[in-house]
Motif scaffolding. Structure first.
Motif, PDB file in Angstrom:
ATOM      1  N   PRO A 239      29.709  37.303  61.550  1.00  0.00           N
ATOM      2  CA  PRO A 239      29.531  38.575  62.145  1.00  0.00           C
ATOM      3  C   PRO A 239      28.743  38.491  63.355  1.00  0.00           C
ATOM      4  O   PRO A 239      28.826  39.355  64.328  1.00  0.00           O
ATOM      5  CB  PRO A 239      28.836  39.503  61.207  1.00  0.00           C
ATOM      6  CG  PRO A 239      28.056  38.573  60.474  1.00  0.00           C
ATOM      7  CD  PRO A 239      29.007  37.427  60.406  1.00  0.00           C
ATOM      8  N   SER A 240      27.907  37.586  63.778  1.00  0.00           N
ATOM      9  CA  SER A 240      26.809  37.752  64.769  1.00  0.00           C
ATOM     10  C   SER A 240      27.201  37.659  66.110  1.00  0.00           C
ATOM     11  O   SER A 240      26.598  38.147  66.906  1.00  0.00           O
ATOM     12  CB  SER A 240      25.518  36.704  64.539  1.00  0.00           C
ATOM     13  OG  SER A 240      25.873  35.279  64.522  1.00  0.00           O
ATOM     14  N   HIS A 241      28.286  36.880  66.396  1.00  0.00           N
ATOM     15  CA  HIS A 241      28.807  36.941  67.604  1.00  0.00           C
ATOM     16  C   HIS A 241      29.058  38.118  68.310  1.00  0.00           C
ATOM     17  O   HIS A 241      28.803  38.481  69.316  1.00  0.00           O
ATOM     18  CB  HIS A 241      29.931  35.946  67.854  1.00  0.00           C
ATOM     19  CG  HIS A 241      29.587  34.357  67.935  1.00  0.00           C
ATOM     20  ND1 HIS A 241      28.368  34.021  68.040  1.00  0.00           N
ATOM     21  CD2 HIS A 241      30.539  33.241  67.831  1.00  0.00           C
ATOM     22  CE1 HIS A 241      28.365  32.521  68.048  1.00  0.00           C
ATOM     23  NE2 HIS A 241      29.751  32.112  68.066  1.00  0.00           N
ATOM     24  N   GLY A 242      29.758  38.763  67.284  1.00  0.00           N
ATOM     25  CA  GLY A 242      30.155  40.431  67.919  1.00  0.00           C
ATOM     26  C   GLY A 242      29.021  41.484  67.484  1.00  0.00           C
ATOM     27  O   GLY A 242      28.713  42.032  68.749  1.00  0.00           O
ATOM     28  N   ILE A 243      28.568  41.231  66.598  1.00  0.00           N
ATOM     29  CA  ILE A 243      27.491  42.445  66.196  1.00  0.00           C
ATOM     30  C   ILE A 243      26.014  42.194  66.858  1.00  0.00           C
ATOM     31  O   ILE A 243      25.580  43.413  67.414  1.00  0.00           O
ATOM     32  CB  ILE A 243      27.015  42.367  64.714  1.00  0.00           C
ATOM     33  CG1 ILE A 243      26.635  43.859  64.298  1.00  0.00           C
ATOM     34  CG2 ILE A 243      26.154  41.391  64.372  1.00  0.00           C
ATOM     35  CD1 ILE A 243      27.448  45.047  64.762  1.00  0.00           C
ATOM     36  N   GLY A 244      25.628  40.991  67.178  1.00  0.00           N
ATOM     37  CA  GLY A 244      24.585  40.827  68.173  1.00  0.00           C
ATOM     38  C   GLY A 244      24.310  41.608  69.345  1.00  0.00           C
ATOM     39  O   GLY A 244      23.468  42.561  69.409  1.00  0.00           O
ATOM     40  N   PRO A 245      25.510  41.477  70.307  1.00  0.00           N
ATOM     41  CA  PRO A 245      25.250  42.443  71.504  1.00  0.00           C
ATOM     42  C   PRO A 245      25.441  43.746  71.131  1.00  0.00           C
ATOM     43  O   PRO A 245      24.729  44.636  71.669  1.00  0.00           O
ATOM     44  CB  PRO A 245      26.493  41.734  72.425  1.00  0.00           C
ATOM     45  CG  PRO A 245      26.604  40.316  71.843  1.00  0.00           C
ATOM     46  CD  PRO A 245      26.235  40.422  70.504  1.00  0.00           C
TER      47      PRO A 245
END
Length: 451
Positions: A239-245
């Motif tokens: 998830p982090s590539h998308g949810i980070g920003p």
């Protein structure tokens, strides 16, 4: 003041008020780092470390001799002193000996996912700062354990989420801070990346992508461990590539939080069809595997301030790469798939504008300052910035820009999405890892000109 000048002034003000406070302790000039995991991802990050004069790579650990040798060769070719090597004997706990090496300031963890939590926990217990590749853990308990260890020891921890440093993503952050989109309402993102050739190969170290249909012990690189997650798990696995920003845009853990989550998974067909086609009609064991991971997993999050966020994990079907960002507010939206933007009162009615002019106008100060140094770095320069941020924060003994609360909140989406799907797509309450501190914590993800 003209509207354009007002927006630019707002962006500058937004950046200035979000900077971390000046650390009380004296800054270091150099840091001594180790690396656990010198595979293909580790070597990309190692290259960035070896380029820096303020970093001494003093230790490397990997249980795969070929990869460990390649990493040592990289240090030699860079003209750097030979790091001490661990793991040549195949001991999967050799990293513990690395953590005991004297004078170690920090460690980069770039190993298979299931090792991230235990390695990070032991590093923090040893008072060695952690820069951890995504993800932070596998189970929900992993995330609580990593968090509790960091809070108890006070050892710095940063999740090395490089997409937060993508140039257009950072420009969009400037636009959000300037109020260009108005009040945020809905965001979308995901990990939409055809990984079929990553999940299978022939086992040849020189042909790690798409050279066959092996996975597990007979395969090489990520196919040796990552594919197994597609066999036995069904959820938003990355998830982090998308949810980070998106989390940074919406101020998650800093005035906002996730309150609820649910997830849905499609049927699983892509990996089976790929192995059948790739095996050329022969009966291979991989063609008989029942893959559990749905080809498209859709996860929805609700936020305390009223925003909704939609994530999609799509790695088993043919498609071009895209993270599918959409930032939508009361005055317009940006979408990265077609690199377009629409701002009410500024764009032609009911028409898209090219994003590039806006990106140039709102280009982040970090990119303006370090674009030349980032040229040639992995993932279009993003890897330079994420390593730069970790090193500079460690040197300054300042807060990590992607901190422990960010790490566990973003990464916990995985086990929560798995639970939601397993329980008939049930909506779950999202745990508050900050235990209420999100109400008073201030944003620090401003990326000042230092890091």
């Amino acid at each position: 003041m003209k509207r354009r000048d007002f927006l630019l002034a707002g962006a500058a003000l937004g950046a200035s008020v979000l900077l971390p406070s000046t650390p009380a302790r004296a800054a270091r000039r150099r840091v001594r780092l180790g690396m656990i995991g010198t595979g293909m991802r580790g070597q990309v990050l190692l290259r960035e470390l070896l380029r820096r004069d303020d970093v001494e790579v003093v230790a490397l650990c990997d249980v795969e001799p070929i990869m460990l040798k390649r990493a040592l060769d990289m240090a030699a070719k860079a003209g750097k002193p030979a790091p001490k090597a661990y793991g040549e004997d195949g001991d999967v706990h050799a990293y513990r000996r690395l953590l005991q090496q004297r004078g170690l300031d920090g460690v980069i963890i770039a190993t298979p996912w299931e090792w991230h939590a235990p390695m990070a926990i032991e590093a923090m217990q040893a008072k060695v700062a952690v820069g951890c590749e995504v993800v932070a853990g596998i189970t929900l308990q992993d995330h609580w354990d990593v968090l509790e260890t960091q809070l108890r020891t006070g050892t710095p921890y940063m999740l090395l989420e490089n997409v937060c440093y993508r140039r257009d993503v950072m420009a969009a952050l400037q636009m959000v801070r300037a109020g260009l989109f108005g009040e945020l309402v809905h965001l979308q993102a995901g990990y939409q990346h055809d990984l079929r050739a990553v999940k299978f190969n022939s086992g040849d170290p020189d042909e790690p992508y798409g050279s066959g249909v092996e996975f597990g012990p007979k395969a090489w690189s990520e196919a040796r461990w990552r594919t197994e997650h597609s066999v036995r798990r069904n959820g938003e696995l990355y998830p982090s590539h998308g949810i980070g920003p998106c989390a940074m845009y919406t101020g998650i853990n800093r005035g906002n939080r996730f309150t609820h989550i649910n997830a849905f998974a499609s049927k699983a067909r892509g990996l089976h069809e790929y192995t059948v086609a790739k095996s050329g009609g022969t009966v291979h064991p991989s063609t008989r595997v029942q893959f559990k991971l749905g080809d498209v997993v859709t996860t929805t999050l609700a936020c305390a301030n009223g925003e909704t966020i939609l994530l999609q994990h799509d790695t088993s079907l043919p498609r071009p790469y895209s993270l599918g960002f959409r930032v939508q507010g009361t005055r317009g939206l940006w979408m990265d798939v077609n690199r377009s933007i629409h701002i009410e009162g500024r764009s032609p009615p009911h028409a898209w504008e090219p994003f590039q002019a806006y990106q140039d106008q709102f280009d982040h100060p970090l990119w303006r300052k370090y674009a030349a140094q980032a040229e040639g770095a992995g993932h279009g320069g993003m890897d330079y910035f994420v390593i730069h941020a970790f090193v500079e924060a460690l040197k300054a003994q300042a807060p990590m820009p992607i901190d422990i609360y960010d790490a566990v909140t973003w990464s916990a989406i995985t086990p929560l999405s798995e639970q939601s799907i397993a329980e008939g797509y049930r909506t779950l309450e999202f745990p508050d890892f900050t235990r209420g501190l999100w109400r008073s914590r201030k944003p620090i993800f401003a990326f000042d000109a230092s890091y």
